[in-house]
Design an enzyme around this catalytic site. Structure first.
Site, PDB file in Angstrom:
ATOM      1  N   ARG A  55       0.853  -1.186   0.000  1.00 49.76           N
ATOM      2  CA  ARG A  55       0.000   0.000   0.000  1.00 49.76           C
ATOM      3  C   ARG A  55       0.888   1.236   0.000  1.00 49.76           C
ATOM      4  O   ARG A  55       2.101   1.132  -0.004  1.00 49.76           O
ATOM      5  CB  ARG A  55      -0.958  -0.023   1.195  1.00 49.76           C
ATOM      6  CG  ARG A  55      -0.259  -0.491   2.450  1.00 49.76           C
ATOM      7  CD  ARG A  55      -0.761   0.096   3.675  1.00 49.76           C
ATOM      8  NE  ARG A  55      -0.636   1.526   3.665  1.00 49.76           N
ATOM      9  CZ  ARG A  55       0.512   2.193   3.886  1.00 49.76           C
ATOM     10  NH1 ARG A  55       1.655   1.555   4.099  1.00 49.76           N
ATOM     11  NH2 ARG A  55       0.534   3.499   3.873  1.00 49.76           N
ATOM     12  N   GLY A  56       0.240   2.411   0.062  1.00 45.62           N
ATOM     13  CA  GLY A  56       0.999   3.648  -0.090  1.00 45.62           C
ATOM     14  C   GLY A  56       1.111   3.944  -1.574  1.00 45.62           C
ATOM     15  O   GLY A  56       1.245   3.020  -2.397  1.00 45.62           O
ATOM     16  N   ALA A  57       1.049   5.239  -1.909  1.00 47.17           N
ATOM     17  CA  ALA A  57       1.024   5.596  -3.331  1.00 47.17           C
ATOM     18  C   ALA A  57       2.231   5.037  -4.089  1.00 47.17           C
ATOM     19  O   ALA A  57       2.103   4.461  -5.177  1.00 47.17           O
ATOM     20  CB  ALA A  57       0.972   7.120  -3.445  1.00 47.17           C
ATOM     21  N   ARG A  98      -6.980   0.014  -7.362  1.00 48.09           N
ATOM     22  CA  ARG A  98      -7.227   1.129  -6.435  1.00 48.09           C
ATOM     23  C   ARG A  98      -7.246   2.429  -7.237  1.00 48.09           C
ATOM     24  O   ARG A  98      -6.353   2.665  -8.048  1.00 48.09           O
ATOM     25  CB  ARG A  98      -6.150   1.180  -5.344  1.00 48.09           C
ATOM     26  CG  ARG A  98      -6.129  -0.083  -4.468  1.00 48.09           C
ATOM     27  CD  ARG A  98      -5.340   0.130  -3.195  1.00 48.09           C
ATOM     28  NE  ARG A  98      -6.008   1.041  -2.279  1.00 48.09           N
ATOM     29  CZ  ARG A  98      -5.413   1.565  -1.209  1.00 48.09           C
ATOM     30  NH1 ARG A  98      -4.153   1.286  -0.942  1.00 48.09           N
ATOM     31  NH2 ARG A  98      -6.065   2.372  -0.410  1.00 48.09           N
ATOM     32  N   GLN A 202      -3.001   2.320   9.901  1.00 49.24           N
ATOM     33  CA  GLN A 202      -1.649   2.316   9.339  1.00 49.24           C
ATOM     34  C   GLN A 202      -0.651   3.016  10.259  1.00 49.24           C
ATOM     35  O   GLN A 202       0.532   2.670  10.270  1.00 49.24           O
ATOM     36  CB  GLN A 202      -1.639   3.009   7.964  1.00 49.24           C
ATOM     37  CG  GLN A 202      -2.314   2.243   6.856  1.00 49.24           C
ATOM     38  CD  GLN A 202      -3.756   2.649   6.679  1.00 49.24           C
ATOM     39  OE1 GLN A 202      -4.438   3.035   7.623  1.00 49.24           O
ATOM     40  NE2 GLN A 202      -4.257   2.554   5.458  1.00 49.24           N
ATOM     41  N   ASP A 243      -1.539  10.968  -1.954  1.00 44.82           N
ATOM     42  CA  ASP A 243      -1.868   9.966  -2.979  1.00 44.82           C
ATOM     43  C   ASP A 243      -2.055  10.590  -4.352  1.00 44.82           C
ATOM     44  O   ASP A 243      -1.824   9.954  -5.376  1.00 44.82           O
ATOM     45  CB  ASP A 243      -3.114   9.186  -2.578  1.00 44.82           C
ATOM     46  CG  ASP A 243      -2.773   8.242  -1.447  1.00 44.82           C
ATOM     47  OD1 ASP A 243      -2.808   8.685  -0.291  1.00 44.82           O
ATOM     48  OD2 ASP A 243      -2.393   7.096  -1.729  1.00 44.82           O
ATOM     49  N   ASN A 253      -5.197  12.524   0.419  1.00 35.63           N
ATOM     50  CA  ASN A 253      -4.396  11.647   1.279  1.00 35.63           C
ATOM     51  C   ASN A 253      -5.362  10.900   2.197  1.00 35.63           C
ATOM     52  O   ASN A 253      -6.579  11.133   2.168  1.00 35.63           O
ATOM     53  CB  ASN A 253      -3.367  12.464   2.079  1.00 35.63           C
ATOM     54  CG  ASN A 253      -2.341  11.560   2.761  1.00 35.63           C
ATOM     55  OD1 ASN A 253      -1.751  10.685   2.124  1.00 35.63           O
ATOM     56  ND2 ASN A 253      -2.121  11.752   4.051  1.00 35.63           N
ATOM     57  N   LYS A 254      -4.822  10.033   3.000  1.00 37.99           N
ATOM     58  CA  LYS A 254      -5.630   9.165   3.864  1.00 37.99           C
ATOM     59  C   LYS A 254      -6.719   9.932   4.613  1.00 37.99           C
ATOM     60  O   LYS A 254      -6.485  11.047   5.108  1.00 37.99           O
ATOM     61  CB  LYS A 254      -4.676   8.467   4.842  1.00 37.99           C
ATOM     62  CG  LYS A 254      -5.292   7.516   5.829  1.00 37.99           C
ATOM     63  CD  LYS A 254      -6.174   6.456   5.186  1.00 37.99           C
ATOM     64  CE  LYS A 254      -5.480   5.691   4.076  1.00 37.99           C
ATOM     65  NZ  LYS A 254      -6.438   4.919   3.249  1.00 37.99           N
TER      66      LYS A 254
HETATM   67  C1  RUB Z   1      -1.749   5.573   2.144  1.00 36.44           C
HETATM   68  C2  RUB Z   1      -1.700   7.035   2.323  1.00 36.44           C
HETATM   69  C3  RUB Z   1      -0.334   7.632   2.378  1.00 36.44           C
HETATM   70  C4  RUB Z   1       0.080   8.024   0.993  1.00 36.44           C
HETATM   71  C5  RUB Z   1       1.553   8.369   1.007  1.00 36.44           C
HETATM   72  O1  RUB Z   1      -3.046   5.083   1.994  1.00 36.44           O
HETATM   73  O2  RUB Z   1      -2.677   7.744   2.332  1.00 36.44           O
HETATM   74  O3  RUB Z   1      -0.290   8.776   3.186  1.00 36.44           O
HETATM   75  O4  RUB Z   1      -0.156   6.953   0.113  1.00 36.44           O
HETATM   76  O5  RUB Z   1       2.108   7.900  -0.124  1.00 36.44           O
HETATM   77  P1  RUB Z   1      -3.253   3.499   1.890  1.00 36.44           P
HETATM   78  P2  RUB Z   1       3.650   7.641  -0.421  1.00 36.44           P
HETATM   79  O6  RUB Z   1      -2.667   2.890   3.126  1.00 36.44           O
HETATM   80  O7  RUB Z   1      -4.747   3.355   1.795  1.00 36.44           O
HETATM   81  O8  RUB Z   1      -2.568   3.046   0.628  1.00 36.44           O
HETATM   82  O9  RUB Z   1       4.427   7.842   0.838  1.00 36.44           O
HETATM   83  O10 RUB Z   1       3.672   6.239  -0.893  1.00 36.44           O
HETATM   84  O11 RUB Z   1       3.989   8.614  -1.486  1.00 36.44           O
END
Ligand code: RUB
Length: 369
Positions: A55-57, A98, A202, A243, A253-254
């Site tokens: 997960r995470g962008a 997603r 998270q 995101d 974002n979340k």
């Molecule tokens: C993750 C979320 C993170 C961003 C950061 O949501 O919102 O803050 O994705 O992204 P989820 P990055 O857990 O639903 O994927 O640090 O990857 O750029």
């Protein structure tokens, strides 16, 4: 990231590729277990993205690229027309996993574009190289974000973060957590408030675990406690990930990020978004153009955890048939953002102009633009 697996401390990324195999740390069972998944096909990788094993962008962007590489390898024995159809179908399967983080879509397009010319074997090679290049680009951006963001952290700073935008979310130091890692290495002493980040927690499960591995002082707080600490003057800055960021700086974002930004503004606390160029989507004029993922009610109805016997299990916390609404992201209007910490430095208002200058068509790598 240094992780203990089967009693041995190893330095690994949250997701990587070994030929046609995609390997990743299963984030669904952290912090109680460290399990490395081995995904053999693009369908398995798509499932892992959808189910949030990764997960995470950034994490899903790299995984999506690896998924396209897997599809290319799966179809390498086919004639060109069939190869292209197979690849397009696979890309669509991965696109459907997603909707909110733009990194996933940028990565897929980069891979498809790189594999659009030449023989089938040439295309397979280009796609695999491009997928690996996306991972390396993220690693490089993450290091620069860390360096640029560390300048905002002073000795004694008290920083609040939401969700997990660490090494698990974005190769290899994270986005929001990268400045913290760099500042800590520079010898600065500071303190981090970690929002729990319901419903998937998270912050509680991943960010607290990451900071603990790094020995960075932190405390986990309930989502509802952020305002309490800001009002008491005990938070100096907020750093979150993103995101998708629209051309005007509106930031998805979340879920819960918007509330933190509004409370930060009310209390005079600077609110920073740490994100690489790949997370900016200049085709979205503003936040209204960003699709917000709505996830399963199960995320609200159940929690996962370890019981006193050491068993990791799922328990229901709501009555049967509870009516649930579960949007996974929100959009923070640009007016609440103090600045974007990027690989190209700190982007300050006016955002529309400065974002375009930093990441407009002319300056984005050809592969993304
Ligand atoms: C993750 C979320 C993170 C961003 C950061 O949501 O919102 O803050 O994705 O992204 P989820 P990055 O857990 O639903 O994927 O640090 O990857 O750029």
């Amino acid at each position: 990231m240094r992780v203990m697996i089967d009693g041995v401390t190893r330095s690994i990324r949250s997701v990587w590729r070994e030929g046609s195999l995609v390997k990743m740390i299963d984030q669904r069972v952290l912090p109680h277990r460290v399990i490395v998944l081995e995904l053999k096909t693009h369908s398995e990788t798509a499932d892992a993205i959808r189910d949030m094993a990764v997960r995470g962008a950034g994490g899903i962007g790299v995984s999506a690229a690896y998924g396209v590489a897997q599809a290319a390898i799966e179809a390498k024995g086919r004639p060109l027309k069939e190869f292209t159809t197979y690849l397009d179908n696979a890309a669509e399967t991965i696109r459907m996993t997603r909707p909110t983080a733009v990194n996933l879509f940028h990565s897929i397009e980069r891979c498809l574009k790189s594999g659009s010319k030449g023989s089938v074997s040439r295309r397979v090679e280009s796609i695999c190289n491009e997928a690996d290049a996306i991972a390396l680009d993220d690693i490089s951006a993450s290091e620069k974000i860390g360096f640029n963001g560390a300048a905002l952290i002073k000795n004694g700073s008290r920083i609040l973060t939401h969700c997990n935008a660490g090494a698990l979310a974005y190769l290899d130091l994270g986005t929001a957590l990268s400045p913290l890692r760099v500042a800590y290495k520079e010898g600065k002493s500071f303190f981090v408030y970690v929002d729990e980040t319901r419903p998937r927690s998270q912050g509680a499960k991943l960010t607290a675990w990451e900071l603990q591995q790094e020995n960075i002082p932190y405390a986990l707080i309930a989502d509802n406690a952020a305002g309490y600490y800001m009002m008491r003057g005990e938070v100096d800055l907020v750093i979150v990930g993103a995101d998708r960021i629209a051309a005007n700086g509106d930031t998805a974002n979340k879920i819960g990020t918007y509330e933190k930004a509004v409370i930060a503004r009310e209390n005079g606390v600077p609110f920073y978004v740490a994100a690489p160029g790949i997370t900016f989507d200049l085709s979205c004029r503003d936040g209204f153009g960003i699709e917000i993922e709505v996830r399963s009610p199960d995320e609200m109805n159940y929690v996962w955890g370890k019981d006193d016997e050491g068993m990791v299990r799922r328990v229901r916390i709501t009555a049967e048939e509870t009516n649930v609404l579960n949007p996974s992201f929100d959009v923070t209007p640009a007016k609440y953002v103090t600045g974007f910490i990027t690989e190209k430095g700190l982007i300050c208002p006016p955002f529309k102009k400065n974002i375009r200058e930093a990441f407009g068509r002319a300056t984005l790598p050809d592969r993304i633009a």
